[in-house]
Design a protein around this motif. Structure first.
Motif, PDB file in Angstrom:
ATOM      1  N   THR A  79      32.489  29.962  62.777  1.00 33.45           N
ATOM      2  CA  THR A  79      33.254  31.300  63.015  1.00 33.45           C
ATOM      3  C   THR A  79      32.687  32.287  64.068  1.00 33.45           C
ATOM      4  OG1 THR A  79      31.452  31.823  61.240  1.00 33.45           O
ATOM      5  CG2 THR A  79      33.659  31.192  60.389  1.00 33.45           C
ATOM      6  N   HIS A  80      31.455  31.806  64.534  1.00 32.58           N
ATOM      7  CA  HIS A  80      30.695  32.693  65.280  1.00 32.58           C
ATOM      8  C   HIS A  80      30.109  31.746  66.572  1.00 32.58           C
ATOM      9  CE1 HIS A  80      31.050  35.255  61.769  1.00 32.58           C
ATOM     10  NE2 HIS A  80      30.366  36.207  62.632  1.00 32.58           N
ATOM     11  N   CYS A  81      29.782  32.524  67.613  1.00 34.43           N
ATOM     12  CA  CYS A  81      29.136  32.083  68.729  1.00 34.43           C
ATOM     13  C   CYS A  81      27.711  32.878  68.927  1.00 34.43           C
ATOM     14  CB  CYS A  81      29.761  32.197  69.929  1.00 34.43           C
ATOM     15  SG  CYS A  81      30.359  33.948  70.596  1.00 34.43           S
ATOM     16  N   ALA A  82      27.141  32.417  69.931  1.00 34.29           N
ATOM     17  CA  ALA A  82      25.858  33.341  70.148  1.00 34.29           C
ATOM     18  C   ALA A  82      26.269  34.666  70.646  1.00 34.29           C
ATOM     19  CB  ALA A  82      24.950  32.638  71.293  1.00 34.29           C
ATOM     20  N   GLY A  83      25.281  35.775  70.149  1.00 33.91           N
ATOM     21  CA  GLY A  83      25.527  37.123  70.371  1.00 33.91           C
ATOM     22  C   GLY A  83      24.668  37.670  71.562  1.00 33.91           C
ATOM     23  N   ALA A  84      24.612  38.781  72.043  1.00 33.94           N
ATOM     24  CA  ALA A  84      23.920  39.072  73.322  1.00 33.94           C
ATOM     25  C   ALA A  84      22.460  38.879  73.086  1.00 33.94           C
ATOM     26  CB  ALA A  84      24.536  40.714  73.679  1.00 33.94           C
ATOM     27  N   ASN A  85      21.960  39.210  71.932  1.00 39.11           N
ATOM     28  CA  ASN A  85      20.681  39.309  71.737  1.00 39.11           C
ATOM     29  C   ASN A  85      19.941  37.708  71.181  1.00 39.11           C
ATOM     30  OD1 ASN A  85      20.714  42.204  72.549  1.00 39.11           O
ATOM     31  ND2 ASN A  85      21.099  42.740  70.206  1.00 39.11           N
ATOM     32  N   ALA A  86      20.945  36.894  71.094  1.00 38.67           N
ATOM     33  CA  ALA A  86      20.657  35.697  70.530  1.00 38.67           C
ATOM     34  C   ALA A  86      19.099  35.041  70.718  1.00 38.67           C
ATOM     35  CB  ALA A  86      21.466  34.674  70.424  1.00 38.67           C
ATOM     36  N   LYS A  87      19.153  35.204  72.183  1.00 39.58           N
ATOM     37  CA  LYS A  87      17.929  34.601  73.067  1.00 39.58           C
ATOM     38  C   LYS A  87      16.557  35.255  72.679  1.00 39.58           C
ATOM     39  CE  LYS A  87      18.696  37.203  77.279  1.00 39.58           C
ATOM     40  NZ  LYS A  87      19.655  38.208  76.377  1.00 39.58           N
ATOM     41  N   ASP A  88      16.600  36.563  72.149  1.00 41.27           N
ATOM     42  CA  ASP A  88      15.434  37.267  71.864  1.00 41.27           C
ATOM     43  C   ASP A  88      14.862  36.464  70.553  1.00 41.27           C
ATOM     44  OD1 ASP A  88      15.682  38.454  73.873  1.00 41.27           O
ATOM     45  OD2 ASP A  88      16.745  40.171  72.884  1.00 41.27           O
ATOM     46  N   TRP A  89      15.676  35.734  69.416  1.00 39.11           N
ATOM     47  CA  TRP A  89      15.501  35.435  68.171  1.00 39.11           C
ATOM     48  C   TRP A  89      15.023  33.995  67.965  1.00 39.11           C
ATOM     49  CZ3 TRP A  89      14.850  38.272  63.755  1.00 39.11           C
ATOM     50  CH2 TRP A  89      15.192  39.873  64.187  1.00 39.11           C
ATOM     51  N   VAL A  90      15.554  33.147  69.275  1.00 45.51           N
ATOM     52  CA  VAL A  90      15.194  31.784  69.132  1.00 45.51           C
ATOM     53  C   VAL A  90      14.366  31.238  70.211  1.00 45.51           C
ATOM     54  CG1 VAL A  90      17.489  31.432  67.916  1.00 45.51           C
ATOM     55  CG2 VAL A  90      17.260  31.376  70.557  1.00 45.51           C
ATOM     56  N   GLU A  91      13.869  30.100  70.133  1.00 43.69           N
ATOM     57  CA  GLU A  91      13.038  29.472  71.098  1.00 43.69           C
ATOM     58  C   GLU A  91      13.703  29.140  72.239  1.00 43.69           C
ATOM     59  OE1 GLU A  91       9.252  26.182  70.478  1.00 43.69           O
ATOM     60  OE2 GLU A  91      10.927  26.290  69.169  1.00 43.69           O
ATOM     61  N   ARG A  97      27.909  25.838  74.318  1.00 38.64           N
ATOM     62  CA  ARG A  97      28.387  25.395  73.191  1.00 38.64           C
ATOM     63  C   ARG A  97      27.796  25.687  71.660  1.00 38.64           C
ATOM     64  NH1 ARG A  97      31.195  20.897  73.910  1.00 38.64           N
ATOM     65  NH2 ARG A  97      30.830  20.238  71.711  1.00 38.64           N
ATOM     66  N   CYS A  98      27.331  26.867  71.900  1.00 43.63           N
ATOM     67  CA  CYS A  98      26.657  27.629  70.640  1.00 43.63           C
ATOM     68  C   CYS A  98      27.620  27.773  69.522  1.00 43.63           C
ATOM     69  CB  CYS A  98      25.643  28.747  70.969  1.00 43.63           C
ATOM     70  SG  CYS A  98      24.471  28.313  72.324  1.00 43.63           S
ATOM     71  N   GLY A  99      27.243  27.414  68.376  1.00 48.63           N
ATOM     72  CA  GLY A  99      28.094  27.993  67.141  1.00 48.63           C
ATOM     73  C   GLY A  99      27.322  28.175  65.878  1.00 48.63           C
ATOM     74  N   ILE A 100      27.752  29.050  65.061  1.00 50.18           N
ATOM     75  CA  ILE A 100      27.192  29.279  63.868  1.00 50.18           C
ATOM     76  C   ILE A 100      28.038  29.437  62.626  1.00 50.18           C
ATOM     77  CG2 ILE A 100      25.814  30.908  62.465  1.00 50.18           C
ATOM     78  CD1 ILE A 100      24.978  32.267  65.157  1.00 50.18           C
ATOM     79  N   ILE A 101      27.804  28.863  61.628  1.00 48.61           N
ATOM     80  CA  ILE A 101      28.845  28.829  60.402  1.00 48.61           C
ATOM     81  C   ILE A 101      28.259  28.887  59.136  1.00 48.61           C
ATOM     82  CG2 ILE A 101      29.208  26.444  60.306  1.00 48.61           C
ATOM     83  CD1 ILE A 101      32.189  27.378  59.757  1.00 48.61           C
ATOM     84  N   ALA A 102      28.632  29.595  58.159  1.00 55.43           N
ATOM     85  CA  ALA A 102      27.871  29.597  56.889  1.00 55.43           C
ATOM     86  C   ALA A 102      28.632  28.275  56.050  1.00 55.43           C
ATOM     87  CB  ALA A 102      28.209  31.001  56.044  1.00 55.43           C
ATOM     88  N   GLU A 103      27.966  27.718  55.416  1.00 51.20           N
ATOM     89  CA  GLU A 103      28.514  26.657  54.411  1.00 51.20           C
ATOM     90  C   GLU A 103      28.145  26.855  53.217  1.00 51.20           C
ATOM     91  OE1 GLU A 103      27.320  22.674  55.815  1.00 51.20           O
ATOM     92  OE2 GLU A 103      27.843  23.118  57.854  1.00 51.20           O
ATOM     93  N   ILE A 104      29.159  26.893  52.271  1.00 50.86           N
ATOM     94  CA  ILE A 104      29.142  27.294  50.850  1.00 50.86           C
ATOM     95  C   ILE A 104      29.539  25.898  49.988  1.00 50.86           C
ATOM     96  CG2 ILE A 104      30.044  29.055  48.871  1.00 50.86           C
ATOM     97  CD1 ILE A 104      30.537  30.925  51.177  1.00 50.86           C
ATOM     98  N   GLY A 105      28.725  25.647  49.184  1.00 51.77           N
ATOM     99  CA  GLY A 105      28.760  24.719  48.202  1.00 51.77           C
ATOM    100  C   GLY A 105      27.654  23.696  48.205  1.00 51.77           C
ATOM    101  N   ARG A 106      27.413  23.130  46.848  1.00 48.55           N
ATOM    102  CA  ARG A 106      26.262  22.325  46.552  1.00 48.55           C
ATOM    103  C   ARG A 106      26.226  21.228  47.712  1.00 48.55           C
ATOM    104  NH1 ARG A 106      23.362  22.434  42.004  1.00 48.55           N
ATOM    105  NH2 ARG A 106      22.172  20.447  41.382  1.00 48.55           N
TER     106      ARG A 106
END
Ligand SMILES: [Zn+2]
Length: 179
Positions: A49-61, A68-77
């Motif tokens: 659903t999401h790619c890296a935002g403008a400030n992402a580099k400030d939060w990660v190593e 190719r960056c992607g983010i998604i929330a996965e719901i379910g056991r």
């Protein structure tokens, strides 16, 4: 191209509250500029659903430079396992003895958790039984939960996990999955 998916797993969320919590965290990630909605982002070659935002580099190593960056929330056991990283040892939450993965029948306890049945594993050292969710997997940790946030192409570290934990009001664990 990254060969690791990194999950931030909520250890405490119930299935019922997971959708609302997922929305809350994704909104927070957007507000911080860590994530931005995207139609063509991917996580492990599946749509995200999401790619890296403008400030992402400030939060990660580190941040994958090949877009190719992607983010998604996965719901379910889900058992958020370490994939190709395997399991070498398991640490008893009662006596902290680390057992070789071949010496304890942890697979049955994992299956029990997944089926919402008996998920306890007995420790050969102290003979006490604990839920498999309280045992610590090594070298790479596993997570058991109803909500996880998958990051592909992000070097997620403790700083981001702690912030997400605060937004959730829950304990989290970082899971590194080799893919
Ligand atoms: Zn023990």
């Amino acid at each position: 191209m990254s060969d690791h998916l990194i999950y931030i797993v909520d250890r405490d969320a119930t299935l019922e509250e997971a959708p609302e919590l997922a929305a809350r965290v994704m909104q927070w990630l957007e507000e911080q500029g860590i994530a931005a909605p995207s139609a063509d982002a991917e996580v492990a070659f599946s749509p995200a659903t999401h790619c890296a935002g403008a400030n992402a580099k400030d939060w990660v190593e580190w941040l994958d430079q090949f877009n190719r960056c992607g983010i998604i929330a996965e719901i379910g056991r889900q058992v958020f396992h370490a994939g190709g990283n395997g399991v070498e040892g398991l640490e008893c939450p009662q006596c902290q003895t680390v057992h070789d993965a071949d010496d304890v029948d942890w697979g049955e306890a994992v299956g029990g958790w997944y089926e919402e049945q008996d998920d306890r594993l007995a420790c050969p050292a102290c003979e006490k039984s604990s839920s498999i969710t309280d045992w610590r997997f090594s070298e790479m940790e596993w997570g058991f939960g109803n909500l996880g946030f998958a990051f592909d192409g992000f070097g997620v570290e403790q700083k981001l996990a702690d912030a997400v934990s605060e937004v959730l009001g829950h304990r989290v664990v970082i899971v590194y999955r080799a893919i």
